[in-house]
Motif scaffolding. Structure first.
Motif, mmCIF file in Angstrom:
data_model
loop_
_atom_site.group_PDB
_atom_site.id
_atom_site.type_symbol
_atom_site.label_atom_id
_atom_site.label_comp_id
_atom_site.label_asym_id
_atom_site.label_seq_id
_atom_site.Cartn_x
_atom_site.Cartn_y
_atom_site.Cartn_z
ATOM 1 N N THR A 276 0.845 -1.190 0.000
ATOM 2 C CA THR A 276 0.000 0.000 0.000
ATOM 3 C C THR A 276 0.884 1.245 0.000
ATOM 4 O O THR A 276 1.995 1.215 0.539
ATOM 5 C CB THR A 276 -0.930 0.037 1.234
ATOM 6 O OG1 THR A 276 -0.144 -0.017 2.413
ATOM 7 C CG2 THR A 276 -1.915 -1.118 1.230
ATOM 8 N N SER A 277 0.389 2.313 -0.594
ATOM 9 C CA SER A 277 1.157 3.557 -0.648
ATOM 10 C C SER A 277 1.338 4.155 0.745
ATOM 11 O O SER A 277 2.353 4.778 1.024
ATOM 12 C CB SER A 277 0.478 4.563 -1.569
ATOM 13 O OG SER A 277 -0.824 4.862 -1.090
ATOM 14 N N ILE A 278 0.362 3.974 1.591
ATOM 15 C CA ILE A 278 0.440 4.381 2.997
ATOM 16 C C ILE A 278 0.165 3.126 3.815
ATOM 17 O O ILE A 278 -0.890 2.508 3.645
ATOM 18 C CB ILE A 278 -0.625 5.455 3.346
ATOM 19 C CG1 ILE A 278 -0.415 6.710 2.519
ATOM 20 C CG2 ILE A 278 -0.599 5.769 4.828
ATOM 21 C CD1 ILE A 278 -1.522 7.732 2.681
ATOM 22 N N PRO A 279 1.101 2.725 4.673
ATOM 23 C CA PRO A 279 0.830 1.527 5.481
ATOM 24 C C PRO A 279 -0.308 1.811 6.457
ATOM 25 O O PRO A 279 -0.177 2.648 7.340
ATOM 26 C CB PRO A 279 2.152 1.264 6.205
ATOM 27 C CG PRO A 279 3.033 2.431 5.950
ATOM 28 C CD PRO A 279 2.408 3.291 4.919
ATOM 29 N N LEU A 280 -1.438 1.144 6.269
ATOM 30 C CA LEU A 280 -2.605 1.358 7.123
ATOM 31 C C LEU A 280 -2.830 0.206 8.094
ATOM 32 O O LEU A 280 -3.100 0.441 9.272
ATOM 33 C CB LEU A 280 -3.857 1.553 6.265
ATOM 34 C CG LEU A 280 -3.911 2.803 5.397
ATOM 35 C CD1 LEU A 280 -5.170 2.804 4.535
ATOM 36 C CD2 LEU A 280 -3.847 4.062 6.245
ATOM 37 N N LEU A 281 -2.754 -1.026 7.614
ATOM 38 C CA LEU A 281 -3.056 -2.186 8.445
ATOM 39 C C LEU A 281 -2.100 -2.238 9.640
ATOM 40 O O LEU A 281 -0.884 -2.190 9.486
ATOM 41 C CB LEU A 281 -2.973 -3.470 7.633
ATOM 42 C CG LEU A 281 -3.990 -3.589 6.504
ATOM 43 C CD1 LEU A 281 -3.694 -4.794 5.627
ATOM 44 C CD2 LEU A 281 -5.398 -3.660 7.052
ATOM 45 N N GLY A 282 -2.673 -2.310 10.838
ATOM 46 C CA GLY A 282 -1.874 -2.374 12.061
ATOM 47 C C GLY A 282 -1.422 -1.024 12.585
ATOM 48 O O GLY A 282 -0.769 -0.940 13.618
ATOM 49 N N THR A 283 -1.767 0.066 11.895
ATOM 50 C CA THR A 283 -1.368 1.410 12.321
ATOM 51 C C THR A 283 -2.318 1.924 13.391
ATOM 52 O O THR A 283 -3.527 1.723 13.312
ATOM 53 C CB THR A 283 -1.373 2.371 11.110
ATOM 54 O OG1 THR A 283 -0.516 1.836 10.101
ATOM 55 C CG2 THR A 283 -0.894 3.749 11.492
ATOM 56 N N LYS A 284 -1.762 2.618 14.395
ATOM 57 C CA LYS A 284 -2.590 3.171 15.473
ATOM 58 C C LYS A 284 -3.512 4.268 14.945
ATOM 59 O O LYS A 284 -3.142 5.026 14.054
ATOM 60 C CB LYS A 284 -1.710 3.726 16.590
ATOM 61 C CG LYS A 284 -1.082 2.657 17.431
ATOM 62 C CD LYS A 284 -0.389 3.259 18.627
ATOM 63 C CE LYS A 284 0.174 2.155 19.498
ATOM 64 N NZ LYS A 284 0.820 2.705 20.675
ATOM 65 N N ARG A 285 -4.672 4.333 15.540
ATOM 66 C CA ARG A 285 -5.732 5.249 15.113
ATOM 67 C C ARG A 285 -5.280 6.706 15.054
ATOM 68 O O ARG A 285 -5.537 7.404 14.089
ATOM 69 C CB ARG A 285 -6.925 5.096 16.059
ATOM 70 C CG ARG A 285 -8.128 5.881 15.640
ATOM 71 C CD ARG A 285 -9.307 5.595 16.534
ATOM 72 N NE ARG A 285 -10.544 5.926 15.860
ATOM 73 C CZ ARG A 285 -11.723 5.489 16.218
ATOM 74 N NH1 ARG A 285 -11.848 4.696 17.260
ATOM 75 N NH2 ARG A 285 -12.792 5.835 15.544
ATOM 76 N N ASN A 286 -4.609 7.183 16.073
ATOM 77 C CA ASN A 286 -4.252 8.608 16.142
ATOM 78 C C ASN A 286 -2.992 8.976 15.370
ATOM 79 O O ASN A 286 -2.606 10.132 15.362
ATOM 80 C CB ASN A 286 -4.103 9.035 17.605
ATOM 81 C CG ASN A 286 -5.441 9.066 18.314
ATOM 82 O OD1 ASN A 286 -6.490 9.093 17.683
ATOM 83 N ND2 ASN A 286 -5.414 9.054 19.631
ATOM 84 N N SER A 287 -2.358 8.038 14.701
ATOM 85 C CA SER A 287 -1.115 8.346 13.997
ATOM 86 C C SER A 287 -1.330 8.692 12.523
ATOM 87 O O SER A 287 -0.365 8.914 11.807
ATOM 88 C CB SER A 287 -0.150 7.163 14.120
ATOM 89 O OG SER A 287 -0.657 6.053 13.405
ATOM 90 N N LEU A 288 -2.564 8.757 12.071
ATOM 91 C CA LEU A 288 -2.834 8.958 10.642
ATOM 92 C C LEU A 288 -3.224 10.383 10.261
ATOM 93 O O LEU A 288 -3.423 10.671 9.089
ATOM 94 C CB LEU A 288 -3.924 7.981 10.197
ATOM 95 C CG LEU A 288 -3.515 6.515 10.294
ATOM 96 C CD1 LEU A 288 -4.724 5.607 10.148
ATOM 97 C CD2 LEU A 288 -2.473 6.203 9.245
ATOM 98 N N PHE A 289 -3.318 11.278 11.229
ATOM 99 C CA PHE A 289 -3.752 12.647 10.949
ATOM 100 C C PHE A 289 -2.861 13.324 9.905
ATOM 101 O O PHE A 289 -3.355 13.981 8.989
ATOM 102 C CB PHE A 289 -3.796 13.488 12.223
ATOM 103 C CG PHE A 289 -4.116 14.931 11.956
ATOM 104 C CD1 PHE A 289 -5.416 15.326 11.687
ATOM 105 C CD2 PHE A 289 -3.110 15.886 11.930
ATOM 106 C CE1 PHE A 289 -5.717 16.649 11.416
ATOM 107 C CE2 PHE A 289 -3.404 17.215 11.657
ATOM 108 C CZ PHE A 289 -4.708 17.599 11.403
ATOM 109 N N SER A 290 -1.542 13.161 10.011
ATOM 110 C CA SER A 290 -0.618 13.845 9.097
ATOM 111 C C SER A 290 -0.781 13.373 7.646
ATOM 112 O O SER A 290 -0.464 14.115 6.721
ATOM 113 C CB SER A 290 0.826 13.645 9.548
ATOM 114 O OG SER A 290 1.173 12.275 9.486
ATOM 115 N N LYS A 291 -1.287 12.167 7.451
ATOM 116 C CA LYS A 291 -1.451 11.633 6.089
ATOM 117 C C LYS A 291 -2.872 11.773 5.563
ATOM 118 O O LYS A 291 -3.072 11.953 4.376
ATOM 119 C CB LYS A 291 -1.027 10.175 6.064
ATOM 120 C CG LYS A 291 0.448 10.012 6.343
ATOM 121 C CD LYS A 291 0.843 8.570 6.417
ATOM 122 C CE LYS A 291 2.332 8.499 6.607
ATOM 123 N NZ LYS A 291 2.790 7.840 7.759
#
Length: 166
Positions: free
Chosen positions: A100-115
């Protein structure tokens, strides 16, 4: 004796004809562009024929109809990837085989704001993001900030039109 020889000879030819080698259908490596909403340049609103042409290695398919579960689609169970063609969305499961272009699976909920920015709709176990192409929905394993992305879906439809399969 001639008859026995003929039968054995015929059976030998028949078994040789049935034992032909067949190559396994090769599928391209899967790449999901999260920001553009594509799987190898295929969008969720592409037709079943276009998806089958691009990915001949699908494990099953269901024609679009009102009787079909979830409206029909093209499924890659071995890769944990599902195109729901009538509903125009793609689901990427926790055991997805690909990149994936952005690793999403297994990523913490609050760490995706910047992307991804702020979600348009928030719930305990999922967030829906408005994207350039439509909608991205992230599903979490537990409620709250500690949750990690369990699976995700993306669609060319907006949140108002989107109808996910239960």
């Amino acid at each position: 004796m001639k008859q026995l020889f003929s039968v054995v000879f015929f059976m030998g030819i028949l078994s040789a004809g049935m034992g032909q080698l067949k190559a396994k259908v090769k599928c391209p490596d899967l790449y999901i562009d999260v920001l553009n909403g594509t799987v190898n340049d295929i969008k969720p609103n592409n037709t079943q024929l276009e998806i089958k042409d691009k990915f001949p290695c699908f494990t099953s398919a269901e024609d679009e109809s009102n009787a079909a579960k979830c409206g029909g689609g093209i499924y890659f169970k071995d890769k944990d990837l599902y195109f729901y063609t009538k509903r125009k969305y793609v689901e990427v499961g926790p055991k997805f085989i690909g990149k994936t272009s952005i690793p999403l699976l297994g990523t913490k909920r609050n760490s995706l704001f910047s992307k991804l920015g702020n979600p348009k709709i928030k719930d305990d176990l999922w967030d829906a993001y408005e994207m350039q192409y439509g909608t991205l929905i992230l599903h979490y394993d537990v409620a709250g900030a500690a949750g990690k992305v369990k699976f995700f879906q993306f669609s060319t439809l907006g949140t108002e039109e989107l109808n996910l399969c239960e």
